[in-house]
Design a protein around this motif. Structure first.
Motif, PDB file in Angstrom:
ATOM      1  N   ALA A  50       0.838  -1.154   0.093  1.00  0.00           N
ATOM      2  CA  ALA A  50       0.064  -0.056  -0.001  1.00  0.00           C
ATOM      3  C   ALA A  50       0.888   1.347  -0.186  1.00  0.00           C
ATOM      4  CB  ALA A  50      -0.960  -0.035   1.127  1.00  0.00           C
ATOM      5  N   GLU A  51       0.188   2.207  -0.512  1.00  0.00           N
ATOM      6  CA  GLU A  51       0.966   3.698  -0.400  1.00  0.00           C
ATOM      7  C   GLU A  51       0.351   4.591   0.289  1.00  0.00           C
ATOM      8  OE1 GLU A  51       3.126   6.849  -3.455  1.00  0.00           O
ATOM      9  OE2 GLU A  51       1.010   6.424  -3.776  1.00  0.00           O
ATOM     10  N   PHE A  52       0.756   5.059   1.534  1.00  0.00           N
ATOM     11  CA  PHE A  52       0.246   5.769   2.492  1.00  0.00           C
ATOM     12  C   PHE A  52       0.738   7.337   2.047  1.00  0.00           C
ATOM     13  CE2 PHE A  52       0.830   8.754   6.077  1.00  0.00           C
ATOM     14  CZ  PHE A  52      -0.224   8.927   6.356  1.00  0.00           C
ATOM     15  N   VAL A  53      -0.111   8.371   2.040  1.00  0.00           N
ATOM     16  CA  VAL A  53       0.206   9.807   1.734  1.00  0.00           C
ATOM     17  C   VAL A  53      -0.548  10.732   2.837  1.00  0.00           C
ATOM     18  CG1 VAL A  53      -0.042  11.810   0.111  1.00  0.00           C
ATOM     19  CG2 VAL A  53       0.256   9.374  -0.601  1.00  0.00           C
ATOM     20  N   ALA A  54       0.122  11.555   3.414  1.00  0.00           N
ATOM     21  CA  ALA A  54      -0.419  12.732   4.243  1.00  0.00           C
ATOM     22  C   ALA A  54      -0.064  13.872   3.764  1.00  0.00           C
ATOM     23  CB  ALA A  54       0.426  12.500   5.510  1.00  0.00           C
ATOM     24  N   ASP A  55      -0.992  14.619   3.395  1.00  0.00           N
ATOM     25  CA  ASP A  55      -0.608  16.016   2.948  1.00  0.00           C
ATOM     26  C   ASP A  55      -0.909  16.787   4.174  1.00  0.00           C
ATOM     27  OD1 ASP A  55      -0.567  15.461   0.289  1.00  0.00           O
ATOM     28  OD2 ASP A  55      -2.869  15.353  -0.067  1.00  0.00           O
TER      29      ASP A  55
END
Length: 144
Positions: A50-55
Motif C-alpha cells: 500500500a501507499e500511504f500519503v499525508a498532505d
C-alpha cells in the motif's frame, strides 16, 4: 514499532473490525493536529502493498510505500508504523491506496478528532477481512 504500541493498535483494530466502523471524510477539514504516528495493519491472510500519503496543508508531508505481511491471526495483525511527522500542529489529509485498487481518504475530523484531542493523534488504517479499509484515531495518544 514498539511492542506496546502494536498491541494497543492491534486490540483496538480487532474491536473496530468487529464493530464495522469505517471513517471517511470530505476534504474540508481545518483542524490542526500533531500527528504522533500512523499505523497500517493487515488483518487479511494475503500479503499486501500500500501507499500511504499525508498532505499537510497543500504539500505532501509524508509518502511511504509499505509492505504488509499476511496475517496468520486476524486478531493480531502485522503492521507498519510511519512516524516521520512534524512536531508542531498542522492541517492534514490522509490517504491509503492498496495495490489492488482500494483507497481510503480521511481527515482528523473524519476520524472524530476534536480540538481537545488535537495535541496528539495516532492514526490507524486497517485492511480488514471483508475487503474494506477502515481508519480510526487514538486521541489523545496513550503515553509510552
Amino acid at each position: 514499532m514498539r511492542r506496546r504500541s502494536v498491541l494497543r493498535a492491534t486490540a483496538t483494530a480487532g474491536v473496530l473490525g468487529v464493530a464495522g466502523c469505517a471513517a471517511m471524510s470530505g476534504e474540508d477539514d481545518a483542524t490542526p493536529v500533531t500527528v504522533q504516528a500512523v499505523d497500517v495493519l493487515n488483518r487479511r491472510s494475503a500479503a499486501a502493498t500500500a501507499e500511504f500519503v499525508a498532505d499537510r496543508g497543500e504539500e505532501v508531508a509524508v509518502r511511504r510505500t509499505v509492505e504488509l505481511a499476511g496475517s496468520e491471526n486476524a486478531s493480531r495483525p502485522p503492521g507498519v508504523e510511519i512516524a516521520a511527522f512534524a512536531d508542531d500542529p498542522g492541517v492534514y489529509r490522509f490517504r491509503l491506496d492498496v495495490r489492488d485498487g482500494e483507497t481510503l481518504k480521511t481527515t482528523p475530523s473524519g476520524l472524530n478528532v476534536t480540538a481537545d484531542g488535537a495535541d496528539c493523534v495516532r492514526v490507524v488504517f486497517v485492511l480488514n477481512l471483508d475487503d474494506r479499509l477502515t481508519a480510526y484515531a487514538r486521541s489523545p495518544c496513550a503515553s509510552e
